[in-house]
Structure formats: C-alpha cells, structure tokens
Design a protein around this motif. Structure first.
Motif, PDB file in Angstrom:
ATOM      1  N   SER A 115      44.728  53.627  29.549  1.00  0.00           N
ATOM      2  CA  SER A 115      43.789  54.223  30.503  1.00  0.00           C
ATOM      3  C   SER A 115      43.592  53.337  31.728  1.00  0.00           C
ATOM      4  O   SER A 115      43.036  53.789  32.735  1.00  0.00           O
ATOM      5  N   LEU A 116      44.041  52.073  31.672  1.00  0.00           N
ATOM      6  CA  LEU A 116      43.936  51.207  32.840  1.00  0.00           C
ATOM      7  C   LEU A 116      44.792  51.737  33.988  1.00  0.00           C
ATOM      8  O   LEU A 116      44.514  51.454  35.157  1.00  0.00           O
ATOM      9  N   THR A 117      45.839  52.475  33.670  1.00  0.00           N
ATOM     10  CA  THR A 117      46.648  53.094  34.718  1.00  0.00           C
ATOM     11  C   THR A 117      46.225  54.538  34.957  1.00  0.00           C
ATOM     12  O   THR A 117      46.886  55.266  35.688  1.00  0.00           O
ATOM     13  N   GLY A 118      45.115  54.949  34.332  1.00  0.00           N
ATOM     14  CA  GLY A 118      44.599  56.295  34.488  1.00  0.00           C
ATOM     15  C   GLY A 118      43.140  56.273  34.910  1.00  0.00           C
ATOM     16  O   GLY A 118      42.776  55.651  35.907  1.00  0.00           O
ATOM     17  N   ARG A 119      42.298  56.916  34.080  1.00  0.00           N
ATOM     18  CA  ARG A 119      40.906  57.076  34.481  1.00  0.00           C
ATOM     19  C   ARG A 119      40.161  55.746  34.577  1.00  0.00           C
ATOM     20  O   ARG A 119      39.368  55.538  35.507  1.00  0.00           O
ATOM     21  N   ALA A 120      40.374  54.849  33.610  1.00  0.00           N
ATOM     22  CA  ALA A 120      39.656  53.566  33.640  1.00  0.00           C
ATOM     23  C   ALA A 120      39.963  52.810  34.927  1.00  0.00           C
ATOM     24  O   ALA A 120      39.064  52.248  35.572  1.00  0.00           O
ATOM     25  N   GLY A 121      41.238  52.787  35.332  1.00  0.00           N
ATOM     26  CA  GLY A 121      41.599  52.109  36.574  1.00  0.00           C
ATOM     27  C   GLY A 121      40.909  52.711  37.779  1.00  0.00           C
ATOM     28  O   GLY A 121      40.443  51.991  38.673  1.00  0.00           O
ATOM     29  N   LYS A 122      40.807  54.045  37.823  1.00  0.00           N
ATOM     30  CA  LYS A 122      40.122  54.708  38.939  1.00  0.00           C
ATOM     31  C   LYS A 122      38.634  54.393  38.950  1.00  0.00           C
ATOM     32  O   LYS A 122      38.022  54.240  40.013  1.00  0.00           O
ATOM     33  N   LEU A 123      38.047  54.279  37.754  1.00  0.00           N
ATOM     34  CA  LEU A 123      36.625  53.938  37.673  1.00  0.00           C
ATOM     35  C   LEU A 123      36.360  52.549  38.245  1.00  0.00           C
ATOM     36  O   LEU A 123      35.383  52.333  38.972  1.00  0.00           O
ATOM     37  N   PHE A 124      37.245  51.601  37.934  1.00  0.00           N
ATOM     38  CA  PHE A 124      37.065  50.238  38.461  1.00  0.00           C
ATOM     39  C   PHE A 124      37.280  50.214  39.975  1.00  0.00           C
ATOM     40  O   PHE A 124      36.588  49.486  40.694  1.00  0.00           O
ATOM     41  N   ASP A 125      38.252  50.992  40.465  1.00  0.00           N
ATOM     42  CA  ASP A 125      38.453  51.073  41.918  1.00  0.00           C
ATOM     43  C   ASP A 125      37.204  51.610  42.611  1.00  0.00           C
ATOM     44  O   ASP A 125      36.780  51.085  43.651  1.00  0.00           O
ATOM     45  N   THR A 126      36.617  52.651  42.032  1.00  0.00           N
ATOM     46  CA  THR A 126      35.393  53.222  42.614  1.00  0.00           C
ATOM     47  C   THR A 126      34.250  52.217  42.580  1.00  0.00           C
ATOM     48  O   THR A 126      33.492  52.078  43.553  1.00  0.00           O
TER      49      THR A 126
END
Length: 363
Positions: free
Chosen positions: A155-166
């Motif tokens: 998920s670091l390359t999916g939703r989790a990664g996007k959450l951290f970017d946000t």
C-alpha cells in the motif's frame, strides 16, 4: 500459566498416589503371624505414607522456588496490565458507539491498536477519523497511512503513499510523514524525493540511533543519484559482506547460493533482495539489503541498521524469516517468475551463518 499449574498439580497427585497407596494397602498375613506385629507394621507403613505425602509436595515447592527462573510477580503484573488495557479498549469502543463523532476518541483508539500491533483494527479506527474530518486532519491521515502500510507494505505504492503525500502538503515537516513518505517515494523509484525527505527529517535533530540510519540511507541515495540516478525501489548496499554489527545489537549472518537448476535462468544483473520478515505479522520487512545477483554465492549480515522503519527492526521480534529473492522486474515486491529461497532464524537459539539456497520460482 493456569494450564501449566494444573498440569503440575496433576503430575504431583499422580506421583503421590503411586508412592503412597502401596504404603496404605492392606497386607495379608500368614496364619502363623502375630497380630501385634501386623498392627505395628501397618501403623509404621501409614506413618511412612503420611510422611511421604507431606514431604514430597513441600520438597517439590522448595526445589521449584529455588531452581526456577520464572518471574511470578512480573507475570502477574503483565496479566493485570493486559486485562486493564483490554478493559480500557472495550470502554472506549462502547463510548464511541454512543458518540461516533468523537474525533479524539477514534484517534486514541487507532493509536492504541497500532501500539498493540493490531494494524487492521487501527486502520478501521483511523478511517473513522478520516471520514469525520473529510481527510483534513493530519493525524488521521498519517495514522491511517501507517496502519495500512503495516498491514500491507504494498500500500506504500498505493493509498498509504498518497495519504503521506497529502499529509506532507499540510504539514511539510511532520517527522512520521517524512519517514513514511520517503519510504513510499523510494518504493515508487523516486530516489530524489525520497532522499530530500530524509534530509528534511535529518534537519530536525533526530535521536542518535535514528540519525545513523538516516545518514547511511542518504549516503547510499547520493551515490546512486551521482551515478545517474538509476531508479531502484530500495537503496542498494555494497556487494561485499556487511560490517559486523555494533556490540550489543542483533545481527544475522546469511550465506546465500542458488541451485544449479535455477542458475541457468539468471539473465543479466538481476537485483538480489535480502529481507527479514516477522513470521507472525504483516507489514514492511524488518531489514532489507539490495545486492546484485551476479555476486552469488554471497555472504551478508543483516543488522538493526537495515530496518526500513527504525521502530520495527530485527531487535523487536524473537525470530524472523529471511528471504533471498532475485527480482526479474527490479522491484523488491515479489512478482511472478522471481527466483527465491528462504529460511527461519530464531534469536538466542540459532548461531552461525543462516544458509539460504535460492531454489524456488514465484508462481
């Protein structure tokens, strides 16, 4: 512990019955035997049986107390604390059912579940907080991202990664967001962004043990970017054996080879990823190294400094499963057709190099 005590008591009673009953069993006498002698004999046997029945349990208790290293007080305290924690969680969940819009309550529940290693439940709690704030609360964003990453590292390359970017657009210097955001960027092949986020984290004067990890990773990334910035999901390490771990830290010496049947399938310089995982939980690896498959056979040493997340290293678990994988795609995540081998290592029990033979093909 209760089962252990019950088994011990049962074994002690069995031993007592086996030793004492023969002493109390009535004895038949010959017709010529004197009745007074028989009575005295039986009385003596009963006294002996009573003595054994009293002394054997006392001796067993004294020996166990003197020889056992079990910390009864610590066990009782731990059991009490665990019971209190479960009671507190149940109480918090009950309050949230009555007041589902309690943001602080959902954040507290999510953090509690994360500390207990119940990452799926933590994700559910942080999702509630995320929904309540429509994705505008930094703590909810980071907590949800962390829980998802610890549940499934992909998920670091999916939703989790996007959450951290946000989260980083809202709080550019948040330490946890910078760390996970860096890992996510590296997994996506964005070395420069991953390096930059680590440098921002380094500028916040982190603890000494974390500073060493950051310095090594930043140095590795600088070397890669200086060589042309070739994309890689994880910072590579030297192909030579790793330096011995610092005194008092955990280390796993690993000897890796490939079976003759699979060696002919190795084409070009396939990257070799060596990962240590917790067999009882999901989440990112506890230690990772990257080498070149052309160096096989290879001897390396996995240490605490190879952790992806400083708080989750090989020092936090009693045993690990070490995987050596030749990646056809170049990514650390397993793909169909990858060549791999694995073996289990238990700290305090196993010693010497852990031998891994790459002899399997991922379906």
């Amino acid at each position: 512990m209760t089962t252990f005590i019950i088994v011990c008591v049962a074994m002690l009673l069995a031993a007592l019955l086996w030793m004492v009953l023969p002493l109390f069993r009535a004895q038949t006498s010959n017709a010529s035997s004197d009745s007074t002698d028989i009575t005295a004999y039986r009385s003596e046997r009963r006294l002996s049986g009573l003595a054994v029945g009293l002394l054997l349990p006392l001796l067993a208790i004294l020996m166990y107390a003197g020889l056992s290293n079990w910390d009864w007080k610590a066990a009782q305290v731990a059991a009490t604390q665990a019971g209190n924690m479960e009671e507190a969680i149940s109480g918090l969940e009950a309050k949230l059912k009555q007041d589902p819009k309690n943001l602080e309550g959902w954040l507290l529940l999510g953090n509690t579940y994360t500390r207990l290693g119940r990452y799926a439940r933590a994700a559910d709690a942080f999702q509630q907080a995320y929904d309540l704030t429509q994705g505008q609360n930094v703590d909810a964003l980071i907590g949800l991202g962390e829980a998802l990453a610890l549940t499934d590292e992909a998920s670091l390359t999916g939703r989790a990664g996007k959450l951290f970017d946000t989260a980083l657009t809202m709080a550019p210097n948040h330490p946890k967001a910078l760390w996970y955001g860096s890992v996510a960027a590296l997994r996506a092949g964005d070395l420069r962004r991953g390096r930059d986020r680590l440098q921002l984290l380094m500028a916040q004067n982190p603890p000494e043990e974390l500073r060493g990890v950051l310095e090594r990773q930043i140095q590795d990334l600088d070397e890669q970017l200086g060589e042309g910035g070739q994309a890689s999901a994880m910072p590579p390490t030297s192909s030579s054996p790793a330096a011995p771990a610092a005194s008092g830290s955990r280390a796993i010496p690993v000897s890796i080879s490939i079976s003759p049947q699979l060696r002919q399938q190795v084409t070009g310089a396939m990257p070799l990823f060596i990962l240590a995982r917790d067999p009882s939980a999901g989440g990112p690896p506890l230690a990772v190294q990257r080498h070149s498959g052309t160096n096989l056979p290879l001897n390396v040493t996995l240490t605490e400094s190879d952790a992806m997340i400083p708080a989750r290293s090989i020092a936090t678990v009693p045993k690990v499963v070490v995987v050596a994988r030749l990646s056809r795609s170049g990514a650390p995540q397993q793909q169909s057709g990858d060549l791999y081998g694995e073996a289990e290592y238990e700290f305090g029990k196993d010693s010497g190099p852990l031998t891994i033979i790459i002899d399997r093909v991922a379906p």
